[in-house]
Design a protein around this motif. Structure first.
Motif, mmCIF file in Angstrom:
data_model
loop_
_atom_site.group_PDB
_atom_site.id
_atom_site.type_symbol
_atom_site.label_atom_id
_atom_site.label_comp_id
_atom_site.label_asym_id
_atom_site.label_seq_id
_atom_site.Cartn_x
_atom_site.Cartn_y
_atom_site.Cartn_z
ATOM 1 N N LYS A 208 0.846 -1.185 0.000
ATOM 2 C CA LYS A 208 0.000 0.000 0.000
ATOM 3 C C LYS A 208 0.886 1.241 0.000
ATOM 4 O O LYS A 208 2.027 1.190 0.463
ATOM 5 N N PRO A 209 0.359 2.365 -0.459
ATOM 6 C CA PRO A 209 1.165 3.601 -0.423
ATOM 7 C C PRO A 209 1.673 3.929 0.978
ATOM 8 O O PRO A 209 2.776 4.468 1.120
ATOM 9 N N GLU A 210 0.915 3.592 1.994
ATOM 10 C CA GLU A 210 1.345 3.879 3.365
ATOM 11 C C GLU A 210 2.488 2.981 3.837
ATOM 12 O O GLU A 210 3.030 3.183 4.926
ATOM 13 N N ASP A 211 2.878 2.003 3.032
ATOM 14 C CA ASP A 211 4.067 1.199 3.343
ATOM 15 C C ASP A 211 5.350 1.904 2.897
ATOM 16 O O ASP A 211 6.451 1.422 3.191
ATOM 17 N N THR A 212 5.207 3.017 2.200
ATOM 18 C CA THR A 212 6.379 3.767 1.753
ATOM 19 C C THR A 212 7.207 4.218 2.942
ATOM 20 O O THR A 212 6.696 4.868 3.864
ATOM 21 N N ALA A 213 8.476 3.842 2.939
ATOM 22 C CA ALA A 213 9.356 4.151 4.069
ATOM 23 C C ALA A 213 10.766 3.665 3.750
ATOM 24 O O ALA A 213 10.971 2.914 2.793
ATOM 25 N N VAL A 214 11.695 4.089 4.572
ATOM 26 C CA VAL A 214 13.018 3.455 4.581
ATOM 27 C C VAL A 214 12.942 2.305 5.573
ATOM 28 O O VAL A 214 12.546 2.498 6.721
ATOM 29 N N TYR A 215 13.321 1.120 5.132
ATOM 30 C CA TYR A 215 13.243 -0.074 5.957
ATOM 31 C C TYR A 215 14.632 -0.439 6.474
ATOM 32 O O TYR A 215 15.597 -0.485 5.703
ATOM 33 N N TYR A 216 14.698 -0.692 7.774
ATOM 34 C CA TYR A 216 15.947 -1.021 8.439
ATOM 35 C C TYR A 216 15.864 -2.407 9.064
ATOM 36 O O TYR A 216 14.860 -2.745 9.691
ATOM 37 N N CYS A 217 16.914 -3.182 8.911
ATOM 38 C CA CYS A 217 16.985 -4.448 9.619
ATOM 39 C C CYS A 217 17.831 -4.255 10.880
ATOM 40 O O CYS A 217 18.698 -3.382 10.937
ATOM 41 N N THR A 218 17.531 -5.071 11.862
ATOM 42 C CA THR A 218 18.268 -5.023 13.114
ATOM 43 C C THR A 218 18.436 -6.434 13.649
ATOM 44 O O THR A 218 17.610 -7.314 13.381
ATOM 45 N N ALA A 219 19.500 -6.647 14.405
ATOM 46 C CA ALA A 219 19.757 -7.967 14.970
ATOM 47 C C ALA A 219 20.551 -7.816 16.259
ATOM 48 O O ALA A 219 21.420 -6.935 16.365
ATOM 49 N N ARG A 220 20.261 -8.682 17.214
ATOM 50 C CA ARG A 220 21.044 -8.724 18.444
ATOM 51 C C ARG A 220 22.125 -9.777 18.247
ATOM 52 O O ARG A 220 21.826 -10.975 18.110
ATOM 53 N N ILE A 221 23.357 -9.312 18.213
ATOM 54 C CA ILE A 221 24.481 -10.156 17.820
ATOM 55 C C ILE A 221 25.521 -10.227 18.919
ATOM 56 O O ILE A 221 25.892 -9.208 19.519
ATOM 57 N N MET A 222 25.998 -11.447 19.141
ATOM 58 C CA MET A 222 27.131 -11.652 20.028
ATOM 59 C C MET A 222 28.369 -11.897 19.158
ATOM 60 O O MET A 222 28.377 -12.826 18.337
ATOM 61 N N ALA B 59 25.841 -9.390 24.099
ATOM 62 C CA ALA B 59 25.253 -9.183 22.775
ATOM 63 C C ALA B 59 24.808 -7.737 22.637
ATOM 64 O O ALA B 59 24.380 -7.111 23.615
ATOM 65 N N TYR B 60 24.911 -7.221 21.433
ATOM 66 C CA TYR B 60 24.534 -5.836 21.165
ATOM 67 C C TYR B 60 23.637 -5.777 19.937
ATOM 68 O O TYR B 60 23.665 -6.656 19.087
ATOM 69 N N ASP B 61 22.849 -4.708 19.868
ATOM 70 C CA ASP B 61 21.975 -4.506 18.725
ATOM 71 C C ASP B 61 22.731 -3.797 17.602
ATOM 72 O O ASP B 61 23.353 -2.763 17.817
ATOM 73 N N TYR B 62 22.632 -4.369 16.409
ATOM 74 C CA TYR B 62 23.229 -3.783 15.222
ATOM 75 C C TYR B 62 22.128 -3.442 14.228
ATOM 76 O O TYR B 62 21.084 -4.090 14.194
ATOM 77 N N TRP B 63 22.399 -2.412 13.407
ATOM 78 C CA TRP B 63 21.413 -1.923 12.439
ATOM 79 C C TRP B 63 22.013 -1.910 11.040
ATOM 80 O O TRP B 63 23.193 -1.591 10.856
ATOM 81 N N GLY B 64 21.171 -2.233 10.060
ATOM 82 C CA GLY B 64 21.553 -2.071 8.675
ATOM 83 C C GLY B 64 21.418 -0.621 8.246
ATOM 84 O O GLY B 64 20.901 0.216 8.985
ATOM 85 N N GLN B 65 21.814 -0.343 7.022
ATOM 86 C CA GLN B 65 21.869 1.039 6.544
ATOM 87 C C GLN B 65 20.530 1.547 6.036
ATOM 88 O O GLN B 65 20.393 2.737 5.809
ATOM 89 N N GLY B 66 19.559 0.674 5.871
ATOM 90 C CA GLY B 66 18.259 1.108 5.368
ATOM 91 C C GLY B 66 18.130 0.924 3.876
ATOM 92 O O GLY B 66 19.090 1.112 3.122
#
Length: 120
Positions: free
Chosen positions: A85-99, A106-113
């Protein structure tokens, strides 16, 4: 350690896109993973999460349309987005808790979007 998101683009309403996120580096283990998104002019919001064993949760607005999944052997995260839907328009980021290897916490890491635009 880094997360690399890909798969965004321009799609017409009703279409589908599949986002991918690859974790790389000195990784010992990955716990919970998730996708967030930030629509234009709005704060970042949680879209979906998945545990190591595959338990998933979704924000109400995407339930029945989006599916989160992961490949633990390859350190990959996915988001299948259908009936966009048009309302899904956004920058999408992935995140993961990685050891990391050799690190006890373990710490949270983020992708660039990655940009997803839904428009006719």
């Amino acid at each position: 350690v880094q997360l690399q998101a890909s798969g965004g683009g321009l799609m017409q309403p009703g279409g589908s896109l599949r986002l991918s996120c690859a974790a790389s580096g000195s990784i010992s283990s990955i716990g919970n993973m998730g996708w967030y998104r930030q629509p234009p002019g709005k704060p970042r919001e949680l879209v979906a999460t998945i545990t190591y064993r595959g338990t998933t949760e979704y924000v109400d607005s995407v339930k029945g349309r989006f599916t989160i999944s992961r490949n633990n052997a390859k350190n990959l995260l996915f988001l299948q987005m259908n009936s966009l839907k048009p309302e899904d328009t956004a920058v999408y980021y992935c995140t993961a808790r990685i050891m990391r290897i050799g690190v006890l916490s373990a710490y949270d890491y983020w992708g660039q979007g990655t940009q997803v635009t839904v428009s006719s």
